[in-house]
Design a protein around this motif. Sequence first.
Motif, PDB file in Angstrom:
ATOM      1  N   PRO A  34       0.827  -1.210   0.000  1.00  0.00           N
ATOM      2  CA  PRO A  34       0.000   0.000   0.000  1.00  0.00           C
ATOM      3  C   PRO A  34       0.866   1.267   0.000  1.00  0.00           C
ATOM      4  O   PRO A  34       2.028   1.237   0.424  1.00  0.00           O
ATOM      5  N   ASP A  35       0.296   2.360  -0.463  1.00  0.00           N
ATOM      6  CA  ASP A  35       1.001   3.640  -0.440  1.00  0.00           C
ATOM      7  C   ASP A  35       1.464   3.939   0.981  1.00  0.00           C
ATOM      8  O   ASP A  35       0.737   3.692   1.953  1.00  0.00           O
ATOM      9  N   GLY A  36       2.653   4.478   1.096  1.00  0.00           N
ATOM     10  CA  GLY A  36       3.187   4.846   2.401  1.00  0.00           C
ATOM     11  C   GLY A  36       3.827   3.697   3.149  1.00  0.00           C
ATOM     12  O   GLY A  36       4.223   3.848   4.300  1.00  0.00           O
ATOM     13  N   VAL A 144       0.452 -10.857  15.242  1.00  0.00           N
ATOM     14  CA  VAL A 144      -0.939 -10.586  14.905  1.00  0.00           C
ATOM     15  C   VAL A 144      -1.517 -11.914  14.406  1.00  0.00           C
ATOM     16  O   VAL A 144      -1.340 -12.302  13.257  1.00  0.00           O
ATOM     17  N   GLU A 145      -2.170 -12.613  15.318  1.00  0.00           N
ATOM     18  CA  GLU A 145      -2.594 -13.994  15.086  1.00  0.00           C
ATOM     19  C   GLU A 145      -3.595 -14.152  13.948  1.00  0.00           C
ATOM     20  O   GLU A 145      -3.624 -15.190  13.291  1.00  0.00           O
ATOM     21  N   ASP A 146      -4.430 -13.154  13.709  1.00  0.00           N
ATOM     22  CA  ASP A 146      -5.475 -13.341  12.696  1.00  0.00           C
ATOM     23  C   ASP A 146      -5.013 -12.996  11.282  1.00  0.00           C
ATOM     24  O   ASP A 146      -5.784 -13.129  10.337  1.00  0.00           O
ATOM     25  N   LEU A 147      -3.759 -12.610  11.116  1.00  0.00           N
ATOM     26  CA  LEU A 147      -3.220 -12.353   9.780  1.00  0.00           C
ATOM     27  C   LEU A 147      -2.512 -13.613   9.309  1.00  0.00           C
ATOM     28  O   LEU A 147      -1.363 -13.873   9.672  1.00  0.00           O
ATOM     29  N   LYS A 148      -3.221 -14.412   8.515  1.00  0.00           N
ATOM     30  CA  LYS A 148      -2.706 -15.713   8.093  1.00  0.00           C
ATOM     31  C   LYS A 148      -2.918 -15.898   6.599  1.00  0.00           C
ATOM     32  O   LYS A 148      -3.951 -15.507   6.055  1.00  0.00           O
ATOM     33  N   LEU A 149      -1.939 -16.523   5.971  1.00  0.00           N
ATOM     34  CA  LEU A 149      -2.046 -16.906   4.573  1.00  0.00           C
ATOM     35  C   LEU A 149      -1.114 -18.095   4.375  1.00  0.00           C
ATOM     36  O   LEU A 149       0.106 -17.945   4.428  1.00  0.00           O
ATOM     37  N   SER A 150      -1.684 -19.266   4.196  1.00  0.00           N
ATOM     38  CA  SER A 150      -0.926 -20.493   3.967  1.00  0.00           C
ATOM     39  C   SER A 150      -1.337 -21.039   2.611  1.00  0.00           C
ATOM     40  O   SER A 150      -2.478 -21.472   2.434  1.00  0.00           O
ATOM     41  N   VAL A 151      -0.420 -20.998   1.662  1.00  0.00           N
ATOM     42  CA  VAL A 151      -0.723 -21.308   0.269  1.00  0.00           C
ATOM     43  C   VAL A 151      -0.160 -22.676  -0.116  1.00  0.00           C
ATOM     44  O   VAL A 151       1.067 -22.851  -0.115  1.00  0.00           O
ATOM     45  N   PRO A 152      -1.019 -23.632  -0.459  1.00  0.00           N
ATOM     46  CA  PRO A 152      -0.505 -24.892  -1.010  1.00  0.00           C
ATOM     47  C   PRO A 152       0.101 -24.605  -2.391  1.00  0.00           C
ATOM     48  O   PRO A 152      -0.577 -24.049  -3.259  1.00  0.00           O
ATOM     49  N   THR A 153       1.368 -24.939  -2.593  1.00  0.00           N
ATOM     50  CA  THR A 153       2.034 -24.580  -3.849  1.00  0.00           C
ATOM     51  C   THR A 153       1.337 -25.179  -5.065  1.00  0.00           C
ATOM     52  O   THR A 153       1.336 -24.556  -6.134  1.00  0.00           O
ATOM     53  N   LYS A 154       0.719 -26.333  -4.913  1.00  0.00           N
ATOM     54  CA  LYS A 154       0.049 -26.939  -6.067  1.00  0.00           C
ATOM     55  C   LYS A 154      -1.136 -26.095  -6.543  1.00  0.00           C
ATOM     56  O   LYS A 154      -1.520 -26.157  -7.705  1.00  0.00           O
ATOM     57  N   SER A 155      -1.672 -25.259  -5.669  1.00  0.00           N
ATOM     58  CA  SER A 155      -2.795 -24.395  -6.058  1.00  0.00           C
ATOM     59  C   SER A 155      -2.369 -23.290  -7.027  1.00  0.00           C
ATOM     60  O   SER A 155      -3.208 -22.658  -7.658  1.00  0.00           O
ATOM     61  N   ASN A 170      -5.251 -10.836  -1.227  1.00  0.00           N
ATOM     62  CA  ASN A 170      -5.140 -11.294   0.171  1.00  0.00           C
ATOM     63  C   ASN A 170      -3.823 -10.863   0.789  1.00  0.00           C
ATOM     64  O   ASN A 170      -3.777 -10.413   1.944  1.00  0.00           O
ATOM     65  N   LEU A 171      -2.734 -10.987   0.034  1.00  0.00           N
ATOM     66  CA  LEU A 171      -1.423 -10.599   0.557  1.00  0.00           C
ATOM     67  C   LEU A 171      -1.360  -9.094   0.790  1.00  0.00           C
ATOM     68  O   LEU A 171      -0.874  -8.631   1.829  1.00  0.00           O
ATOM     69  N   ARG A 172      -1.870  -8.316  -0.148  1.00  0.00           N
ATOM     70  CA  ARG A 172      -1.900  -6.854   0.019  1.00  0.00           C
ATOM     71  C   ARG A 172      -2.738  -6.477   1.249  1.00  0.00           C
ATOM     72  O   ARG A 172      -2.353  -5.599   2.024  1.00  0.00           O
ATOM     73  N   ASP A 173      -3.845  -7.163   1.445  1.00  0.00           N
ATOM     74  CA  ASP A 173      -4.708  -6.909   2.594  1.00  0.00           C
ATOM     75  C   ASP A 173      -3.981  -7.214   3.911  1.00  0.00           C
ATOM     76  O   ASP A 173      -4.082  -6.447   4.871  1.00  0.00           O
ATOM     77  N   ILE A 174      -3.243  -8.310   3.932  1.00  0.00           N
ATOM     78  CA  ILE A 174      -2.486  -8.670   5.139  1.00  0.00           C
ATOM     79  C   ILE A 174      -1.455  -7.595   5.455  1.00  0.00           C
ATOM     80  O   ILE A 174      -1.307  -7.177   6.608  1.00  0.00           O
ATOM     81  N   GLY A 176      -1.530  -4.452   4.603  1.00  0.00           N
ATOM     82  CA  GLY A 176      -2.256  -3.273   5.068  1.00  0.00           C
ATOM     83  C   GLY A 176      -2.728  -3.403   6.506  1.00  0.00           C
ATOM     84  O   GLY A 176      -2.604  -2.465   7.296  1.00  0.00           O
ATOM     85  N   LYS A 177      -3.254  -4.574   6.866  1.00  0.00           N
ATOM     86  CA  LYS A 177      -3.703  -4.801   8.246  1.00  0.00           C
ATOM     87  C   LYS A 177      -2.537  -4.869   9.223  1.00  0.00           C
ATOM     88  O   LYS A 177      -2.649  -4.419  10.366  1.00  0.00           O
ATOM     89  N   LEU A 178      -1.404  -5.404   8.776  1.00  0.00           N
ATOM     90  CA  LEU A 178      -0.208  -5.428   9.624  1.00  0.00           C
ATOM     91  C   LEU A 178       0.233  -3.999   9.928  1.00  0.00           C
ATOM     92  O   LEU A 178       0.501  -3.648  11.078  1.00  0.00           O
ATOM     93  N   VAL A 179       0.284  -3.169   8.907  1.00  0.00           N
ATOM     94  CA  VAL A 179       0.708  -1.782   9.088  1.00  0.00           C
ATOM     95  C   VAL A 179      -0.289  -1.030   9.994  1.00  0.00           C
ATOM     96  O   VAL A 179       0.132  -0.183  10.802  1.00  0.00           O
ATOM     97  N   ALA A 180      -1.558  -1.372   9.897  1.00  0.00           N
ATOM     98  CA  ALA A 180      -2.559  -0.734  10.763  1.00  0.00           C
ATOM     99  C   ALA A 180      -2.319  -1.053  12.236  1.00  0.00           C
ATOM    100  O   ALA A 180      -2.781  -0.326  13.122  1.00  0.00           O
ATOM    101  N   GLU A 181      -1.565  -2.111  12.510  1.00  0.00           N
ATOM    102  CA  GLU A 181      -1.247  -2.505  13.889  1.00  0.00           C
ATOM    103  C   GLU A 181      -0.102  -1.689  14.481  1.00  0.00           C
ATOM    104  O   GLU A 181       0.162  -1.761  15.682  1.00  0.00           O
ATOM    105  N   VAL A 182       0.616  -0.958  13.630  1.00  0.00           N
ATOM    106  CA  VAL A 182       1.734  -0.152  14.117  1.00  0.00           C
ATOM    107  C   VAL A 182       1.162   0.966  14.974  1.00  0.00           C
ATOM    108  O   VAL A 182       0.270   1.686  14.559  1.00  0.00           O
TER     109      VAL A 182
END
Length: 183
Positions: A34-36, A144-155, A170-174, A176-182
Amino acid sequence: MPESTQTKVLVLLGSLRAASINRQLVELAIESAPDGVHLELFDRLAELPFYNEDIDTAEPAEPVVALREAAAEADAALVVTPEYNGSIPGVLKNAIDWLSRPWGDGALKDKPLAVVGAALGGYGGQWAHDETRKSFGIAGARVVEDLKLSVPTKSLDGRHPREHAELAANLRDIVGKLVAEVG
């Protein structure tokens, strides 16, 4: 936007392979930040000596100093990792050990941290991601426990993660939400 007003996110990558899917996830996160927000990959984990309190002196090895400085300068951390034999890759666990010192006052103390990644198998590395969250939490980061993304490589069907719109979003959203925790 001037560098000083950007939120700095340290990125740690648990895979050393140049063409790994997890490295591609890092590339995507950097490209779509995200910007910034400035994501900075610390790409020197292979240079760290194995953690040993005897060499964690007033003048530790230069790669250790560089890692700790990068973490200290960051506002948050994003960890991108595969799963090796059901757990954390050794290179990443070693970085956690270095970052946990001095005990109780490591460079990531109280900084928000998220763990994502890709791995073989149907669950995309969830065991490793859970273990990584646990270890970083014990080491002092504010996971930040609720920020999760586990990608099966075959997908991914052999394509770069950026070719998957939902994954990219999803990755961009994570991030952004991580930065919102700062705070």
